[in-house]
Design a protein around this motif. Structure first.
Motif, PDB file in Angstrom:
ATOM      1  N   LEU A 173       0.806  -1.219   0.000  1.00 26.50           N
ATOM      2  CA  LEU A 173       0.000   0.000   0.000  1.00 26.50           C
ATOM      3  C   LEU A 173       0.836   1.264   0.000  1.00 26.50           C
ATOM      4  O   LEU A 173       0.375   2.318  -0.438  1.00 26.50           O
ATOM      5  N   PHE A 178       3.105   0.627  -5.684  1.00 22.92           N
ATOM      6  CA  PHE A 178       1.666   0.848  -5.652  1.00 22.92           C
ATOM      7  C   PHE A 178       1.309   2.191  -6.278  1.00 22.92           C
ATOM      8  O   PHE A 178       0.295   2.321  -6.954  1.00 22.92           O
ATOM      9  N   LEU A 276      -7.378   9.603  -3.162  1.00 23.78           N
ATOM     10  CA  LEU A 276      -7.175   8.164  -3.309  1.00 23.78           C
ATOM     11  C   LEU A 276      -8.507   7.430  -3.447  1.00 23.78           C
ATOM     12  O   LEU A 276      -8.604   6.439  -4.174  1.00 23.78           O
ATOM     13  N   LEU A 280      -9.123   4.961  -6.530  1.00 27.40           N
ATOM     14  CA  LEU A 280      -9.360   3.542  -6.244  1.00 27.40           C
ATOM     15  C   LEU A 280     -10.792   3.130  -6.533  1.00 27.40           C
ATOM     16  O   LEU A 280     -11.073   1.934  -6.654  1.00 27.40           O
ATOM     17  N   ILE A 283     -11.575   0.678  -9.288  1.00 27.47           N
ATOM     18  CA  ILE A 283     -11.419  -0.761  -9.069  1.00 27.47           C
ATOM     19  C   ILE A 283     -12.569  -1.180  -8.162  1.00 27.47           C
ATOM     20  O   ILE A 283     -12.525  -0.957  -6.952  1.00 27.47           O
ATOM     21  N   GLY A 287     -11.176  -1.527  -4.479  1.00 27.42           N
ATOM     22  CA  GLY A 287     -10.700  -0.155  -4.333  1.00 27.42           C
ATOM     23  C   GLY A 287     -11.347   0.560  -3.162  1.00 27.42           C
ATOM     24  O   GLY A 287     -10.673   1.234  -2.371  1.00 27.42           O
ATOM     25  N   VAL A 290      -9.872  -0.805   0.134  1.00 25.45           N
ATOM     26  CA  VAL A 290      -8.526  -0.312   0.412  1.00 25.45           C
ATOM     27  C   VAL A 290      -8.566   1.149   0.866  1.00 25.45           C
ATOM     28  O   VAL A 290      -7.895   1.542   1.837  1.00 25.45           O
ATOM     29  N   ALA A 291      -9.366   1.976   0.180  1.00 27.33           N
ATOM     30  CA  ALA A 291      -9.476   3.385   0.563  1.00 27.33           C
ATOM     31  C   ALA A 291     -10.047   3.516   1.975  1.00 27.33           C
ATOM     32  O   ALA A 291      -9.576   4.343   2.774  1.00 27.33           O
ATOM     33  N   THR A 350      -6.027  -8.879 -12.665  1.00 26.64           N
ATOM     34  CA  THR A 350      -4.820  -8.578 -11.895  1.00 26.64           C
ATOM     35  C   THR A 350      -3.716  -9.565 -12.201  1.00 26.64           C
ATOM     36  O   THR A 350      -2.544  -9.191 -12.337  1.00 26.64           O
ATOM     37  N   ILE A 355      -2.332  -3.916 -12.024  1.00 26.79           N
ATOM     38  CA  ILE A 355      -3.336  -2.922 -11.647  1.00 26.79           C
ATOM     39  C   ILE A 355      -4.151  -2.487 -12.861  1.00 26.79           C
ATOM     40  O   ILE A 355      -5.370  -2.314 -12.776  1.00 26.79           O
ATOM     41  N   VAL A 359      -8.273  -2.655 -13.440  1.00 24.58           N
ATOM     42  CA  VAL A 359      -9.131  -1.536 -13.845  1.00 24.58           C
ATOM     43  C   VAL A 359      -9.955  -1.894 -15.076  1.00 24.58           C
ATOM     44  O   VAL A 359     -11.145  -1.554 -15.172  1.00 24.58           O
TER      45      VAL A 359
END
Length: 391
Positions: A173, A178, A276, A280, A283, A287, A290-291, A350, A355, A359
């Motif tokens: 991350l 990344f 971010l 993100l 995704i 995404g 993760v955010a 992926t 990445i 997407v």
């Protein structure tokens, strides 16, 4: 003597024709053919046939994927150009209806795309660049606090395993890979510039001569195949355009909503976190998760566990509004894929292309499903994809 032998054969043939009797060799061949048909016609034969068909399809699919990976520098720019052309197709059509020449309309739309992407990229980089070190440090500290708290739980793994997991997650991350791994190395930079130039050129011709290029590609088809190809092409453009425009709208609303929540809660680095969130959000599922994790870790370090829990609640509320209201309104329910399909598409994308593959995986899956839904007619899916009618 030779004449008697030939006459006897002729008489035998006449007799067989009159009685319907076949020669022995013919009977054996017919019996062998019937035996083969019976062997391939029973359950095991049908299974073998289907298995052979699946193997052939897998071999062809593997060959196509291998070829696309070998030609990534060409395939990815063309795919991105198609996505951008589909996204801004309404603008191009609007200009053409106003009698703007095709070349001028393409230039206007292309400059608008470049300006828009440059502006969004500059805002994201400006928001994250100067505070990336603080963001990564607070994320690591927050994860360390979570690890310390988890040690008190009786069912958690041991400290060494937690430490290893933490290092892997934090390294991913917060590492340069990344954020900017695609620009590492001279060779990769060269491929990136080459792909970017190729994408711009291809995008210009898609915007200028898209209908002409499509009509040229349709020349080999006729009849029902032509109608199916026309339906599929229209569906591809509609799906890609709707998906990208809807995703961008959802990402912007997510970023604004979570950013306002972070500002109200006085969480540090709210602007970089909101940026971010926007990036993100392209995704799906992963995404947003993760955010939310990053925002919660920063809030945990800066304002304590109660504030972090509230941040998690804000992220969940925004994601629920996105899934139940924004996506159906902005993207349409027809484009909404099942979560399992999205996760599988993300995993495959992926593994194949990192990445960028993550997407592009979901819009490609949406396009495939859209084509299937118009395979046999404007509103008639392929036969195998139709729902069963209940008696």
């Amino acid at each position: 003597m030779f004449g008697r032998h030939a006459r006897r054969e002729l008489e035998d043939r006449v007799t067989r024709l009159e009685t319907g009797e076949r020669p022995r060799a013919s009977r054996e061949r017919i019996a062998a053919g019937e035996g083969a048909r019976r062997a391939w016609g029973d359950g095991f034969g049908l299974l073998a046939t289907r298995a052979l068909q699946v193997i052939i399809v897998l071999i062809l699919t593997t060959a196509v994927i291998w070829g696309m990976r070998e030609l990534t520098t060409v395939v990815i720019p063309i795919l991105l150009a198609l996505i951008f052309a589909s996204t801004f197709a309404p603008v191009t059509e609007w200009l053409r209806r106003r009698r703007v020449p095709a070349a001028l309309a393409a230039v206007i739309v292309l400059l608008g795309i470049v300006a828009l992407l440059t502006g969004v990229g500059w805002l994201v980089v400006w928001a994250v660049r100067d505070q990336w070190d603080d963001l990564s440090a607070q994320a690591q500290d927050g994860f360390a606090q979570v690890v310390e708290w988890s040690k008190t739980l009786p069912f958690m793994p041991d400290e060494a395993q937690l430490h290893e997991w933490g290092e892997q997650i934090v390294d991913f991350l917060t590492s340069a890979q990344f954020g900017s791994g695609a620009l590492a190395g001279v060779g990769v930079v060269t491929n990136f510039i080459t792909g970017l130039v190729l994408m711009i050129v291809v995008l210009f011709f898609f915007l200028k001569d898209g209908p002409t290029i499509w009509r040229f590609l349709l020349r080999p088809f006729s009849g029902e195949a032509l109608a199916r190809a026309e339906r599929s092409g229209t569906k591809v453009v509609e799906t890609l355009g709707s998906y990208v425009r809807g995703t961008a709208g959802v990402a912007a609303v997510d970023a604004v909503g979570i950013g306002i929540g972070l500002l109200i809660l006085q969480v540090p680095l709210a602007l970089p976190l909101a940026a971010l969130v926007f990036v993100l959000a392209f995704i799906p599922i992963v995404g947003a998760t993760v955010a939310g994790i990053l925002a919660a870790l920063v809030a945990l370090v800066a304002n304590g566990p109660i504030n972090a829990i509230i941040v998690v609640g804000v992220v969940i509320v925004v994601n629920q509004l996105e899934g139940n209201f924004l996506q159906p309104v902005l993207m349409g329910r027809a484009l909404k894929l099942h979560s399992l399909v999205i996760l599988l598409a993300l995993t495959i994308g992926t593994v194949l292309s990192g990445i960028l593959g993550a997407v592009l995986a979901v819009p490609i899956a949406a396009v495939a499903w859209g084509v299937i839904k118009v395979w046999d007619g404007p509103d008639t899916p392929a036969k195998w994809a139709r729902p069963h009618r209940r008696q």
